[in-house]
Design a protein around this motif. Structure first.
Motif, PDB file in Angstrom:
ATOM      1  N   GLY A  17      85.699 101.496  77.581  1.00  0.00           N
ATOM      2  CA  GLY A  17      85.442 100.356  78.458  1.00  0.00           C
ATOM      3  C   GLY A  17      86.524  99.305  78.520  1.00  0.00           C
ATOM      4  O   GLY A  17      86.270  98.203  79.009  1.00  0.00           O
ATOM      5  N   LEU A  18      87.744  99.616  78.062  1.00  0.00           N
ATOM      6  CA  LEU A  18      88.800  98.609  78.147  1.00  0.00           C
ATOM      7  C   LEU A  18      89.045  98.170  79.586  1.00  0.00           C
ATOM      8  O   LEU A  18      89.426  97.024  79.830  1.00  0.00           O
ATOM      9  N   ASP A  19      88.792  99.075  80.527  1.00  0.00           N
ATOM     10  CA  ASP A  19      89.023  98.742  81.943  1.00  0.00           C
ATOM     11  C   ASP A  19      87.938  97.844  82.534  1.00  0.00           C
ATOM     12  O   ASP A  19      88.075  97.366  83.651  1.00  0.00           O
ATOM     13  N   THR A  20      86.885  97.569  81.799  1.00  0.00           N
ATOM     14  CA  THR A  20      85.816  96.692  82.293  1.00  0.00           C
ATOM     15  C   THR A  20      85.935  95.265  81.761  1.00  0.00           C
ATOM     16  O   THR A  20      85.171  94.398  82.171  1.00  0.00           O
ATOM     17  N   ILE A  21      86.883  95.034  80.872  1.00  0.00           N
ATOM     18  CA  ILE A  21      87.042  93.718  80.251  1.00  0.00           C
ATOM     19  C   ILE A  21      87.897  92.849  81.173  1.00  0.00           C
ATOM     20  O   ILE A  21      88.994  93.253  81.563  1.00  0.00           O
ATOM     21  N   VAL A  28      81.115  85.052  75.398  1.00  0.00           N
ATOM     22  CA  VAL A  28      82.221  85.989  75.632  1.00  0.00           C
ATOM     23  C   VAL A  28      81.708  87.165  76.461  1.00  0.00           C
ATOM     24  O   VAL A  28      80.589  87.647  76.228  1.00  0.00           O
ATOM     25  N   PRO A  29      82.489  87.664  77.432  1.00  0.00           N
ATOM     26  CA  PRO A  29      82.048  88.836  78.200  1.00  0.00           C
ATOM     27  C   PRO A  29      81.662  89.996  77.267  1.00  0.00           C
ATOM     28  O   PRO A  29      82.302  90.206  76.223  1.00  0.00           O
ATOM     29  N   ALA A  30      80.639  90.722  77.664  1.00  0.00           N
ATOM     30  CA  ALA A  30      80.097  91.791  76.812  1.00  0.00           C
ATOM     31  C   ALA A  30      81.152  92.807  76.399  1.00  0.00           C
ATOM     32  O   ALA A  30      81.198  93.228  75.243  1.00  0.00           O
ATOM     33  N   GLY A  31      82.016  93.210  77.322  1.00  0.00           N
ATOM     34  CA  GLY A  31      83.044  94.197  76.992  1.00  0.00           C
ATOM     35  C   GLY A  31      84.013  93.686  75.942  1.00  0.00           C
ATOM     36  O   GLY A  31      84.414  94.420  75.035  1.00  0.00           O
ATOM     37  N   ALA A  32      84.398  92.417  76.054  1.00  0.00           N
ATOM     38  CA  ALA A  32      85.311  91.822  75.066  1.00  0.00           C
ATOM     39  C   ALA A  32      84.627  91.712  73.710  1.00  0.00           C
ATOM     40  O   ALA A  32      85.234  91.972  72.667  1.00  0.00           O
ATOM     41  N   SER A  33      83.364  91.355  73.720  1.00  0.00           N
ATOM     42  CA  SER A  33      82.604  91.264  72.471  1.00  0.00           C
ATOM     43  C   SER A  33      82.491  92.635  71.800  1.00  0.00           C
ATOM     44  O   SER A  33      82.678  92.763  70.585  1.00  0.00           O
TER      45      SER A  33
END
Length: 184
Positions: free
Chosen positions: A44-48, A60-65
């Motif tokens: 999911g790096l592309d969703t952050i 913090v955005p879920a993907g970053a968390s």
């Protein structure tokens, strides 16, 4: 390794393309990791969203968390990445940015780090890997010297070449051994 402890390696994948060579390399490392080593490909790096302090507050955005949690729970970090226009892909740079915060306390701080991978150029991604190592150093990671695997895919698939596969697996072994030395 003589310890019963399972060593966890978080893999940051620079390519977001399904079935990419670097994804296949990361999955090969995951599937052929030595006993006592767990390799987790962080998805999911592309969703952050791109890092900005405005997003890095109380919510913090879920993907970053999720990224931060995956790296915080790992013993070391391995970037497996191609090269885009002579440097690392934006998703990898963004991941390192998120992992570097809060300043001096980010999830990557103090983690042994290496960057490897393949690209369809004669250079095998050496600039991308060099830039990833540099950025990770600034972010607080402990870049492990001597782990350099810049595989060229010009002559074919590195995963079909036993010597290339051994270099890739050797890089994982060296990253694991570094942690053992640091802990001793």
């Amino acid at each position: 390794m003589t310890s019963d402890k399972q060593t966890r390696v978080a893999v940051l994948l620079g390519s977001t393309r399904t079935g990419s060579l670097n994804r296949r390399i990361a999955e090969h490392l995951r599937d052929h990791a030595p006993a006592g080593v767990t390799v987790d490909v962080v998805e999911g790096l592309d969703t952050i969203p791109f890092y900005t302090e405005e997003l890095d507050g109380e919510s913090v955005p879920a993907g970053a968390s999720s990224l931060r949690q995956a790296v915080a729970s790992a013993d070391r970090v391995l970037a497996v990445t191609p090269e885009y226009n002579g440097t690392m892909p934006a998703v990898l740079n963004n991941a390192i940015d998120w992992l570097s915060r809060p300043y001096g306390q980010g999830a990557i701080v103090g983690k042994p780090f290496a960057a490897i991978g393949a690209t369809p150029t004669p250079y095998g991604g050496k600039w991308s890997h060099e830039h990833a190592r540099h950025s990770a150093t600034i972010a607080g990671a402990v870049v492990v010297d001597g782990i350099v695997v810049d595989e060229s895919a010009v002559a074919g698939d590195p995963l079909a070449d036993e010597a290339a596969v051994q270099r890739l697996l050797g890089a994982l072994d060296d990253l694991v051994a570094h942690e053992a030395e640091a802990a001793a």
